[in-house]
Design a protein around this motif. Structure first.
Motif, PDB file in Angstrom:
ATOM      1  N   VAL A 137       1.218  -0.936   0.087  1.00 40.89           N
ATOM      2  CA  VAL A 137       0.218   0.166  -0.488  1.00 40.89           C
ATOM      3  C   VAL A 137       0.753   1.599  -0.077  1.00 40.89           C
ATOM      4  CG1 VAL A 137      -2.049   1.119   0.869  1.00 40.89           C
ATOM      5  CG2 VAL A 137      -1.655  -1.567   1.495  1.00 40.89           C
ATOM      6  N   ALA A 138       0.236   1.885  -0.765  1.00 44.85           N
ATOM      7  CA  ALA A 138       1.428   3.455  -1.308  1.00 44.85           C
ATOM      8  C   ALA A 138       0.220   4.393  -0.954  1.00 44.85           C
ATOM      9  CB  ALA A 138       1.445   3.342  -2.159  1.00 44.85           C
ATOM     10  N   VAL A 139       1.076   5.620   1.048  1.00 45.20           N
ATOM     11  CA  VAL A 139      -0.237   6.644   0.964  1.00 45.20           C
ATOM     12  C   VAL A 139       1.249   7.806   0.652  1.00 45.20           C
ATOM     13  CG1 VAL A 139      -0.851   7.168   2.703  1.00 45.20           C
ATOM     14  CG2 VAL A 139      -0.419   5.470   2.667  1.00 45.20           C
ATOM     15  N   ALA A 140       0.230   8.785  -0.041  1.00 44.54           N
ATOM     16  CA  ALA A 140       0.749  10.104  -0.096  1.00 44.54           C
ATOM     17  C   ALA A 140       0.539  11.005   0.606  1.00 44.54           C
ATOM     18  CB  ALA A 140       0.178  10.409  -2.026  1.00 44.54           C
ATOM     19  N   LEU A 141       1.445  12.155   1.462  1.00 41.67           N
ATOM     20  CA  LEU A 141       0.855  12.929   2.229  1.00 41.67           C
ATOM     21  C   LEU A 141       1.265  14.154   1.531  1.00 41.67           C
ATOM     22  CD1 LEU A 141       2.042  10.977   5.067  1.00 41.67           C
ATOM     23  CD2 LEU A 141       0.165  11.245   4.235  1.00 41.67           C
ATOM     24  N   VAL A 142      -0.013  15.104   1.800  1.00 41.07           N
ATOM     25  CA  VAL A 142       0.929  16.182   1.322  1.00 41.07           C
ATOM     26  C   VAL A 142       0.346  17.291   2.265  1.00 41.07           C
ATOM     27  CG1 VAL A 142      -0.153  18.852   0.129  1.00 41.07           C
ATOM     28  CG2 VAL A 142      -0.326  16.204  -1.328  1.00 41.07           C
ATOM     29  N   LEU A 143       1.643  17.783   2.425  1.00 38.54           N
ATOM     30  CA  LEU A 143       2.020  18.591   4.173  1.00 38.54           C
ATOM     31  C   LEU A 143       1.784  19.942   4.295  1.00 38.54           C
ATOM     32  CD1 LEU A 143       4.344  15.644   5.802  1.00 38.54           C
ATOM     33  CD2 LEU A 143       1.376  15.840   5.864  1.00 38.54           C
ATOM     34  N   ASP A 144       1.347  20.322   5.461  1.00 38.81           N
ATOM     35  CA  ASP A 144       1.487  22.144   5.379  1.00 38.81           C
ATOM     36  C   ASP A 144       3.301  22.538   4.458  1.00 38.81           C
ATOM     37  OD1 ASP A 144       0.054  25.221   6.146  1.00 38.81           O
ATOM     38  OD2 ASP A 144       2.387  25.011   7.604  1.00 38.81           O
ATOM     39  N   HIS A 145       3.411  23.288   4.100  1.00 39.52           N
ATOM     40  CA  HIS A 145       4.985  24.230   4.164  1.00 39.52           C
ATOM     41  C   HIS A 145       5.972  24.195   5.148  1.00 39.52           C
ATOM     42  CE1 HIS A 145       7.711  26.594   2.078  1.00 39.52           C
ATOM     43  NE2 HIS A 145       7.800  27.120   2.449  1.00 39.52           N
ATOM     44  N   SER A 146       5.027  24.414   6.354  1.00 41.48           N
ATOM     45  CA  SER A 146       5.662  24.786   7.372  1.00 41.48           C
ATOM     46  C   SER A 146       6.946  23.848   7.988  1.00 41.48           C
ATOM     47  CB  SER A 146       4.977  25.351   8.718  1.00 41.48           C
ATOM     48  OG  SER A 146       4.309  24.296   8.574  1.00 41.48           O
ATOM     49  N   LEU A 147       6.499  23.091   7.178  1.00 39.86           N
ATOM     50  CA  LEU A 147       7.291  21.517   7.730  1.00 39.86           C
ATOM     51  C   LEU A 147       8.448  20.897   6.582  1.00 39.86           C
ATOM     52  CD1 LEU A 147       4.393  18.929   8.332  1.00 39.86           C
ATOM     53  CD2 LEU A 147       5.792  20.229  10.491  1.00 39.86           C
ATOM     54  N   VAL A 148       8.913  21.699   6.007  1.00 41.55           N
ATOM     55  CA  VAL A 148       9.955  22.103   4.817  1.00 41.55           C
ATOM     56  C   VAL A 148      11.389  21.650   5.968  1.00 41.55           C
ATOM     57  CG1 VAL A 148      11.720  23.139   3.170  1.00 41.55           C
ATOM     58  CG2 VAL A 148       8.890  23.267   3.020  1.00 41.55           C
ATOM     59  N   ALA A 149      11.872  22.269   6.796  1.00 40.75           N
ATOM     60  CA  ALA A 149      12.471  22.609   7.249  1.00 40.75           C
ATOM     61  C   ALA A 149      13.407  21.369   8.524  1.00 40.75           C
ATOM     62  CB  ALA A 149      13.471  23.659   8.303  1.00 40.75           C
ATOM     63  N   ALA A 150      12.202  20.972   8.832  1.00 40.29           N
ATOM     64  CA  ALA A 150      11.965  19.519   9.944  1.00 40.29           C
ATOM     65  C   ALA A 150      11.806  18.468   8.581  1.00 40.29           C
ATOM     66  CB  ALA A 150      10.484  19.805  10.519  1.00 40.29           C
ATOM     67  N   VAL A 190      17.283  22.482  -0.634  1.00 38.58           N
ATOM     68  CA  VAL A 190      15.805  22.528  -0.445  1.00 38.58           C
ATOM     69  C   VAL A 190      15.488  23.664   0.301  1.00 38.58           C
ATOM     70  CG1 VAL A 190      14.567  20.718   1.692  1.00 38.58           C
ATOM     71  CG2 VAL A 190      16.222  20.112   0.129  1.00 38.58           C
ATOM     72  N   SER A 191      16.561  24.655   0.647  1.00 38.28           N
ATOM     73  CA  SER A 191      15.287  25.641   0.897  1.00 38.28           C
ATOM     74  C   SER A 191      15.517  26.407  -0.184  1.00 38.28           C
ATOM     75  CB  SER A 191      17.131  26.942   1.893  1.00 38.28           C
ATOM     76  OG  SER A 191      17.889  26.875   0.854  1.00 38.28           O
ATOM     77  N   GLY A 192      15.071  26.568  -1.238  1.00 41.69           N
ATOM     78  CA  GLY A 192      15.062  26.773  -2.473  1.00 41.69           C
ATOM     79  C   GLY A 192      13.891  26.225  -2.897  1.00 41.69           C
ATOM     80  N   VAL A 193      12.387  25.556  -2.021  1.00 41.62           N
ATOM     81  CA  VAL A 193      11.433  25.310  -2.529  1.00 41.62           C
ATOM     82  C   VAL A 193      10.813  26.834  -2.341  1.00 41.62           C
ATOM     83  CG1 VAL A 193       9.869  24.158  -1.331  1.00 41.62           C
ATOM     84  CG2 VAL A 193      11.708  23.007  -1.459  1.00 41.62           C
ATOM     85  N   PRO A 194      10.023  26.795  -3.034  1.00 39.79           N
ATOM     86  CA  PRO A 194       9.121  27.746  -2.973  1.00 39.79           C
ATOM     87  C   PRO A 194       7.911  28.295  -1.877  1.00 39.79           C
ATOM     88  CG  PRO A 194       8.587  26.928  -5.280  1.00 39.79           C
ATOM     89  CD  PRO A 194       9.286  26.215  -4.198  1.00 39.79           C
TER      90      PRO A 194
END
Length: 303
Positions: A137-150, A190-194
């Motif tokens: 089973v594959a699960v795709a999670l689209v998360l809030d941008h505030s989690l980029v650094a973590a 990674v910090s370059g993610v819009p």
């Protein structure tokens, strides 16, 4: 198997469909989607129909399988008829059938045996039915941008993490950070993610996982590594999608069977019928490529 440079990730900026469209346009191919292929029969046993060309999804519950048929300039009359159905404007389905110069089946082994039926030799059908797959089973999670650094911290420059090597009781086998692939291709860190763009993480379960609980297991595994509560992470999930892969990783390809059957090329070709798949060689992208290349050579030889 975690050696530097062993794995490479490729990402199509316009999606995988853009890559397919590019090569279809380059080959001047005409495609028709939304057609379900149910059966292949000998042209001598069926009258002709009204379908000019087809690249279609097989109609099994597993889904995602592609069968392709080509009408070329072969000097020989078409030998095989494709029978199936297609969607109509009124939400029904219409029966379709037509002969083709070349048929390539690129579907799971058991489906190839089912669709081709008596068109294949008994020895080939027997081998196809003995090839085995597991289910995941594959699960795709689209998360809030505030989690980029973590998320960047836990992946530590990698695009994938294998979780069940150290924890045999973990229900998640693999965790992939999709954004890491995109930023690497774009030449950005990674910090370059819009700013404001969501974070996308995909998990693959262990074999035999329950699709009903897969999303909760994925969130639990990610929350544990982020060091936050599951409830907090759930509140930061913008979208999620669960895909139940009933035919997933191959566990027994041809080379794992005790039989006398062998192939000189990683595809089976008999006249205008070609069966392609990584089950002829090895369960990997390399196996898929080798079988596709062999099938292409066999198809060109027929046209």
């Amino acid at each position: 198997m975690k050696y530097a440079g062993l794995w490479a990730h490729f990402w199509c900026p316009g999606g995988f469909s853009s890559l397919l469209c590019h090569y279809l346009a380059e080959a001047n191919a005409v495609t028709q989607f939304g057609v379900r292929v149910d059966q292949l029969v000998n042209c001598k046993e069926s009258s002709s129909g009204s379908l000019s060309s087809v690249s279609s999804r097989n109609g099994s519950k597993n889904g995602g399988s592609i069968a392709a048929a080509f009408a070329g300039k072969s000097a020989q009359p078409a030998e095989i008829m494709v029978k199936g159905s297609c969607a109509t404007k009124h939400e029904g389905r219409a029966l379709v059938q037509a002969p083709f110069d070349v048929i390539i089946l690129a579907v799971p082994a058991a489906e190839a045996a089912h669709i081709a039926g008596e068109m294949l030799p008994a020895s080939v059908t027997d081998v196809l039915r003995r090839i085995e797959y597991d289910n995941r089973v594959a699960v795709a999670l689209v998360l809030d941008h505030s989690l980029v650094a973590a998320v960047a911290t836990i992946f530590d420059g990698a695009a994938e993490l294998t979780l069940d090597l150290d924890d045999q009781h973990c229900g998640v086998h693999l965790m992939a950070w999709q954004d890491a692939k995109r930023t690497a291709l774009d030449g950005r860190s990674v910090s370059g993610v819009p700013h404001g763009s969501p974070v996308t993480v995909v998990t693959h379960s262990i074999c035999g996982a329950d699709s009903e609980t897969a999303a909760d297991q994925a969130i639990e595994a990610l929350a544990l590594r982020l060091g936050i509560a599951c409830a907090v992470l759930k509140s930061m999930v913008l979208h999620q999608k669960v895909i139940d892969w009933r035919v997933s990783q191959m566990t027994r390809p041809l080379e794992g069977l005790v039989c006398d059957f062998s192939l000189s090329e990683p595809c089976f070709a008999q006249g205008s019928l070609i069966v392609a798949g990584d089950f002829w060689t090895q369960s990997s992208f390399l196996g898929c490529f080798c079988s596709a290349l062999a099938a292409s050579r066999a198809a060109i030889a027929q046209l």
